[in-house]
Design a protein around this motif. Structure first.
Motif, PDB file in Angstrom:
ATOM      1  N   GLY B 338       0.984  -1.261   0.173  1.00 57.86           N
ATOM      2  CA  GLY B 338       0.007  -0.098   0.142  1.00 57.86           C
ATOM      3  C   GLY B 338       0.693   1.176   0.026  1.00 57.86           C
ATOM      4  O   GLY B 338       1.930   1.187   0.537  1.00 57.86           O
ATOM      5  N   SER B 339       0.535   2.420  -0.624  1.00 52.21           N
ATOM      6  CA  SER B 339       1.228   3.672  -0.698  1.00 52.21           C
ATOM      7  C   SER B 339       0.621   4.250   0.566  1.00 52.21           C
ATOM      8  O   SER B 339      -0.351   4.873   0.489  1.00 52.21           O
ATOM      9  CB  SER B 339       1.295   4.413  -1.871  1.00 52.21           C
ATOM     10  N   LEU B 340       1.427   4.298   1.696  1.00 54.87           N
ATOM     11  CA  LEU B 340       0.933   5.032   2.933  1.00 54.87           C
ATOM     12  C   LEU B 340       2.048   5.943   3.355  1.00 54.87           C
ATOM     13  O   LEU B 340       3.271   5.621   3.186  1.00 54.87           O
ATOM     14  CB  LEU B 340       0.849   3.935   3.972  1.00 54.87           C
ATOM     15  N   ALA B 341       1.741   7.040   3.772  1.00 55.17           N
ATOM     16  CA  ALA B 341       2.749   7.826   4.198  1.00 55.17           C
ATOM     17  C   ALA B 341       3.460   7.608   5.470  1.00 55.17           C
ATOM     18  O   ALA B 341       2.657   6.999   6.116  1.00 55.17           O
ATOM     19  CB  ALA B 341       1.967   9.432   4.444  1.00 55.17           C
ATOM     20  N   THR B 342       4.488   7.745   5.826  1.00 52.78           N
ATOM     21  CA  THR B 342       5.218   7.504   6.910  1.00 52.78           C
ATOM     22  C   THR B 342       4.598   7.727   8.041  1.00 52.78           C
ATOM     23  O   THR B 342       4.386   7.110   9.053  1.00 52.78           O
ATOM     24  CB  THR B 342       6.752   7.920   6.880  1.00 52.78           C
ATOM     25  N   GLY B 343       3.941   8.841   8.055  1.00 56.34           N
ATOM     26  CA  GLY B 343       3.110   9.497   9.119  1.00 56.34           C
ATOM     27  C   GLY B 343       1.980   8.580   9.625  1.00 56.34           C
ATOM     28  O   GLY B 343       1.887   7.938  10.744  1.00 56.34           O
ATOM     29  N   THR B 344       1.047   8.213   8.466  1.00 62.39           N
ATOM     30  CA  THR B 344       0.176   7.064   8.705  1.00 62.39           C
ATOM     31  C   THR B 344       0.840   5.928   9.512  1.00 62.39           C
ATOM     32  O   THR B 344       0.050   5.033  10.237  1.00 62.39           O
ATOM     33  CB  THR B 344      -0.540   7.235   7.609  1.00 62.39           C
ATOM     34  N   GLN B 345       1.678   5.365   8.743  1.00 63.05           N
ATOM     35  CA  GLN B 345       2.369   4.048   9.214  1.00 63.05           C
ATOM     36  C   GLN B 345       2.714   4.205  10.669  1.00 63.05           C
ATOM     37  O   GLN B 345       2.568   3.626  11.522  1.00 63.05           O
ATOM     38  CB  GLN B 345       3.563   3.752   8.622  1.00 63.05           C
ATOM     39  N   ASP B 346       3.337   5.432  11.027  1.00 66.81           N
ATOM     40  CA  ASP B 346       3.515   5.609  12.415  1.00 66.81           C
ATOM     41  C   ASP B 346       2.396   5.737  13.420  1.00 66.81           C
ATOM     42  O   ASP B 346       2.433   4.773  14.193  1.00 66.81           O
ATOM     43  CB  ASP B 346       4.334   6.948  12.620  1.00 66.81           C
ATOM     44  N   ALA B 347       1.435   6.326  13.108  1.00 68.33           N
ATOM     45  CA  ALA B 347       0.267   6.403  13.601  1.00 68.33           C
ATOM     46  C   ALA B 347      -0.336   5.346  13.970  1.00 68.33           C
ATOM     47  O   ALA B 347      -0.664   4.420  15.233  1.00 68.33           O
ATOM     48  CB  ALA B 347      -0.825   7.361  12.967  1.00 68.33           C
ATOM     49  N   PHE B 348      -0.433   4.163  12.974  1.00 66.36           N
ATOM     50  CA  PHE B 348      -0.904   2.996  13.077  1.00 66.36           C
ATOM     51  C   PHE B 348      -0.216   2.194  13.981  1.00 66.36           C
ATOM     52  O   PHE B 348      -0.451   1.312  14.894  1.00 66.36           O
ATOM     53  CB  PHE B 348      -0.642   2.140  11.640  1.00 66.36           C
ATOM     54  N   LEU B 349       1.232   2.083  13.811  1.00 69.15           N
ATOM     55  CA  LEU B 349       2.129   1.326  14.726  1.00 69.15           C
ATOM     56  C   LEU B 349       2.043   1.769  16.110  1.00 69.15           C
ATOM     57  O   LEU B 349       2.062   0.907  17.286  1.00 69.15           O
ATOM     58  CB  LEU B 349       3.541   1.427  14.212  1.00 69.15           C
ATOM     59  N   ARG B 350       1.848   3.214  16.262  1.00 66.55           N
ATOM     60  CA  ARG B 350       1.724   3.472  17.720  1.00 66.55           C
ATOM     61  C   ARG B 350       0.357   2.932  18.279  1.00 66.55           C
ATOM     62  O   ARG B 350       0.616   2.220  19.450  1.00 66.55           O
ATOM     63  CB  ARG B 350       1.532   5.231  17.553  1.00 66.55           C
ATOM     64  N   ARG B 351      -0.579   2.881  17.670  1.00 59.95           N
ATOM     65  CA  ARG B 351      -1.731   2.464  18.239  1.00 59.95           C
ATOM     66  C   ARG B 351      -1.813   0.920  18.407  1.00 59.95           C
ATOM     67  O   ARG B 351      -2.385   0.228  19.495  1.00 59.95           O
ATOM     68  CB  ARG B 351      -3.159   2.861  17.241  1.00 59.95           C
ATOM     69  N   LEU B 352      -1.104   0.191  17.421  1.00 58.47           N
ATOM     70  CA  LEU B 352      -1.052  -1.244  17.388  1.00 58.47           C
ATOM     71  C   LEU B 352      -0.178  -1.546  18.691  1.00 58.47           C
ATOM     72  O   LEU B 352      -0.623  -2.533  19.481  1.00 58.47           O
ATOM     73  CB  LEU B 352      -0.156  -1.680  16.295  1.00 58.47           C
TER      74      LEU B 352
END
Lengths: 321, 553
Positions: B338-352
């Motif tokens: 998926g083409s995801l911005a690093t910021g979104t990836q970070d947000a996801f990982l933070r919540r995970l």
């Protein structure tokens, strides 16, 4: 001395409570002012316990429609009228009204009679029975209606007396003879006649609330003891006799019983005095009587409605003829 | 029928509402049922039935407020006039004319009452509750089981509205009477225990039940005892390292601990339910969730079902924590599809990462395939399945609700027929299907609300305020019930089925009293349900008797 003006508190649509005709001629009533005492002053009553029940009797009348009759070219005055009488039984904690079925009359002057007239009126049929009177003209019609009411009032008063009611207060003059020695009094709101000489009459103006004049005897075909009492302290702006009523009871109960009765009325009738917010004839038109009159007047039915149906009845009669 | 008064003529009478003057010797109270016969010229007599929703009394002959004192002293003669306002429920036969003023009005009892409230036409009816006078209020099953309608929605302030008790009574009534017929044995219910441990004793008789309560159950045609076939589920304790134990404090026996294996988590695409807060549908985060979910699914696709752990990229993963760590370490591989911005990836990982603490203990490696089955919530195993989520963190609650509902819906979908019915009791609908935003649970709840009728999944939803719940969820419910409502809330359009008088009363309803509206009856009926015959606290549990009263031995 300049002319001083004071107000008559009754609403002007009613006549005044004070209607003494100073120029009255004819036989003066036979009055004895000294039956209780020679000392004519306002009297503080001895306290007398209030009877458990006091019955107030009153009636109302209403002319529904006037009629003009014609007998061989002679005009006969008449009216369709409704009359209702009833009683209120007041006791501590609540009072109840016993209203009789209204009476429908066809009042006719000059001794004329007519078969009863049945007027269909919605779900009911009103039967106006003819009530003749010897009196003539328009005054005769008035007399016929009034006498019908008076008769019904007397009949009810007598019935209450027979039932052994402790105390009965009749609106107006006492025109009948109680069979028992019950406390039956007439309460006269409007002062028409001057029964007392100036000297004694002056006491009336000095009456305070819950005080009365001494008894005086009025000789007529049924002689009565009578007295004035003040129901409420008048306002400074009212005339001196405002708030005063005359009360009478039959002589036959004896002077002692009459004095006691006078004290009782002075103690307790002011309790029933109405307020000017409530009654256009305050305070003389007592609360129970005012309330009774409202209900009686209501029991007569809607005047517009009855008028219309009388008109329709005549229209049908004429169409059928 | 006993005459209680006459139709007033001073207030106009309408075909749909009228006033009745109440006779001196009688009385009418709110919720009384009244019948009036009236003539229609040229047609037969009609009978108007209705419910009293207002009663007034006043002095006649009094003009001023102060007259009350004069009347009390007996100085002023007055009369007392009492009148009751009747909202018409039915006109039989249907000729819509007002009742004639003056017609006698009677209190409707027995068969007349059934007619007035349409109970006579209900072929299959279940006992929904009792009126204040102790008469049964019936619900039409056809509007519950999907034949003509489905779903129940209950609103009311927490604590005083007794929403859960109401839902439980409905289930009890359905499961312990003959209304479901031969489908009764197979009918199922899933209820989430969200508050205290109230529902975890539903299989135990209540010792506080009084003889009067027993009479009420008898009147309702129901036995008086606990639920007969109950499965209790409680989340696996965080402390269970070797052996998996449940986390219920007040009860040990008869409770099964639940959790899911890592394999199920990955293969069944459960990740989305860890991110189930309402969010905007288009949000990047939900895209990230679906990317990772797909990744996990693909990586574990071929894994044998008897393995409860997973192997991803050749790494053996045996705990949720390890899984999260692996995803973080391999983020490039994970997000490659998926083409995801690093910021979104970070947000996801933070919540995970945050979910490890709150829900991690529910997703684990198990010793054997048997364990996996033992700890998986089997909603079909028992009739009433109570799933305890009260001790879980909000995120974990959503996870459990989402997973269970999805599984349930999928199984019903696969099964293809409406019978047997499954009732899903879900409190706090405002959390799971909020009016605004999108979440995977909302999608499932909406699916149940819209397709449940044909799938045989009946949603018994509850919330404090219906105005905060997705409109379509509330609108699809045939039965609407309200307990005590906040006065401002009661004025909202969601409660349009309440009459003006009922709205006013809704703000002072006592616990155990509710207004119920069902499609056939045009006015809401006040009903009460009896004290629970099952225990709701440890100290209510009665010593077991051989056969509870009313049950066949």
């Amino acid at each position: 001395m300049p002319l001083t003006l004071r107000l008559d508190p009754w609403t002007p649509t009613y006549e005044s409570a004070l209607q003494i005709d100073e120029d009255e001629t004819g036989p003066q009533p036979d009055v004895d002012p000294f039956v209780e005492t020679d000392d004519w002053r306002a009297r503080e009553p001895q306290f007398v316990e209030r009877p458990a029940t006091i019955a107030f009797v009153d009636g109302v009348q209403r002319v529904e429609m006037r009629v003009i009759g014609d007998r061989d070219g002679k005009t006969v005055y008449g009216a369709f009228a409704s009359v209702a009488v009833g009683a209120v039984f007041t006791r501590q904690g609540g009072s109840e009204v016993a209203a009789e079925t209204p009476l429908r009359i066809l009042a006719l002057a000059d001794g004329e009679t007519h078969p009863a007239v049945s007027v269909p009126c919605g779900e009911a049929t009103l039967e106006f029975r003819s009530r003749p009177t010897a009196a003539t003209g328009l005054a005769g019609v008035q007399e016929a209606v009034q006498s019908a009411r008076r008769e019904a009032e007397i009949a009810l008063g007598e019935r209450l007396d027979e039932q052994g009611r402790e105390m009965v207060v009749v609106d107006g003059r006492l025109n009948w003879q109680p069979k028992r020695k019950a406390m039956v009094i007439g309460l006269i709101k409007t002062i028409h006649k001057r029964y007392l000489d100036d000297e004694q009459a002056a006491v009336i103006a000095t009456l305070r609330q819950r005080t009365r004049t001494p008894l005086f005897r009025i000789g007529r075909d049924r002689a009565v003891y009578s007295w004035y009492l003040r129901l409420t302290e008048g306002r400074a702006i009212d005339h001196a006799w405002a708030g005063v009523v005359r009360v009478e009871t039959l002589e036959t109960i004896g002077i002692e019983a009459a004095v006691k009765l006078a004290d009782l009325t002075a103690c307790h009738l002011p309790t029933f005095a109405s307020d000017s917010m409530h009654d256009p004839r305050a305070p003389q038109n007592l609360y129970p009587i005012g309330g009774l009159e409202d209900q009686l007047r209501h029991s007569l039915g809607d005047p517009e409605w009855i008028r219309r149906h009388i008109e329709m009845h005549f229209a049908r009669e004429i169409a059928a003829a | 029928m006993t005459d209680v008064g006459r139709v007033l003529g001073t207030d106009p009478a309408h075909p749909l509402d009228f006033w009745v003057g109440v006779g001196e010797e009688s009385y009418l109270q709110l919720d009384d049922i009244v019948a009036v016969e009236t003539d229609v010229p040229g047609r037969e007599k009609i009978t108007l039935y209705g419910v009293v929703d207002m009663v007034r009394a006043k002095y006649e002959g009094a003009r001023f407020d102060s007259d009350v004192f004069r009347a009390a002293e007996g100085v002023l003669p007055v009369g007392i006039a009492t009148a009751a306002h009747v909202s018409v429920t039915r006109i039989e036969p249907e000729i819509f004319v007002p009742p004639q003023p003056g017609q006698p009005a009677a209190r409707a009892e027995g068969a007349e009452r059934d007619k007035a409230l349409y109970f006579d036409g209900m072929e299959k009816r279940f006992a929904a509750g009792l009126s204040r006078e102790g008469d049964v209020i019936w619900g039409n099953l056809e509007f519950l089981d999907g034949t003509r309608g489905a779903h129940v929605n209950i609103s009311g302030i927490s604590g005083v509205a007794t929403k859960t008790s109401c839902a439980m009574f409905f289930l009890y009534s359905l499961f312990h009477s003959d209304v479901l017929g031969q489908d009764r044995a197979n009918a199922r219910a899933v209820i989430f225990n969200v508050k205290g441990e109230d529902l975890m004793f539903a299989d135990k008789p209540n010792k506080r039940i009084s003889p009067e309560d027993e009479e009420k159950y008898a009147k309702l045609g129901l036995p008086c005892g606990p639920f007969q076939d109950v499965g209790l589920w409680s989340p696996a304790s965080k402390d269970s390292t070797f052996e998996i134990v449940h986390s219920l404090a007040s009860r040990q026996e008869g409770v099964t601990a639940y959790c899911w294996s890592l394999r199920e988590f990955c293969q069944n695409r459960m990740l989305r339910f860890l991110f189930a807060e309402a969010d905007s549908e288009s949000s990047q985060l939900s895209y990230a969730v679906s990317v990772v979910e797909r990744y996990l699914f693909h990586e574990t696709q071929g894994q044998p079902k008897d393995r409860t752990w997973v192997e991803i990229d050749g790494t053996r993963i045996t705990s949720f924590e390890d899984l999260v760590e692996h995803i973080s370490d391999q983020r490039e591989a994970v997000f490659s599809r998926g083409s995801l911005a690093t910021g979104t990836q970070d947000a996801f990982l933070r919540r995970l990462a945050a979910s490890v603490d709150t829900a991690g203990h529910l997703i684990r490696k198990l010793d054997a395939k048997e364990d996996e089955e033992r700890h998986r919530i089997e909603w079909g195993a028992n009739q009433l399945n109570v799933i305890d989520i009260h001790s879980l963190h909000d995120r974990a609650k959503r996870f459990v609700v989402g997973v269970v509902l999805k599984q349930l819906l999928e199984e019903k979908d696969a099964h293809g027929s409406r019978q047997p019915l499954v009732f899903v009791v879900l409190d706090e609908l405002n959390k799971y299907a909020p009016r605004d935003g999108w979440s995977p649970i909302k999608e499932v709840v909406l699916d149940i609300a819209e397709r449940g009728r044909s799938l045989g999944v009946i949603l018994v939803g509850a919330q404090q305020t219906a105005s905060e719940v997705e409109r379509r969820v509330v609108a699809n419910a045939s039965f609407r019930i309200v307990g005590r409502l906040d006065a401002a809330e009661a004025e909202r359009s969601e409660y349009g089925f309440l009459t003006q008088a009922a709205r006013a009363r809704a703000s002072l309803l006592k616990p155990g009293s509710m207004f119920m509206h069902q499609p056939e009856i045009p006015v809401p009926l006040l009903m009460q349900f009896p004290f629970p015959a099952w225990a709701t606290r440890p100290d209510e549990v009665a010593a077991p008797t051989a056969v509870p009263k009313g049950f066949k031995s």
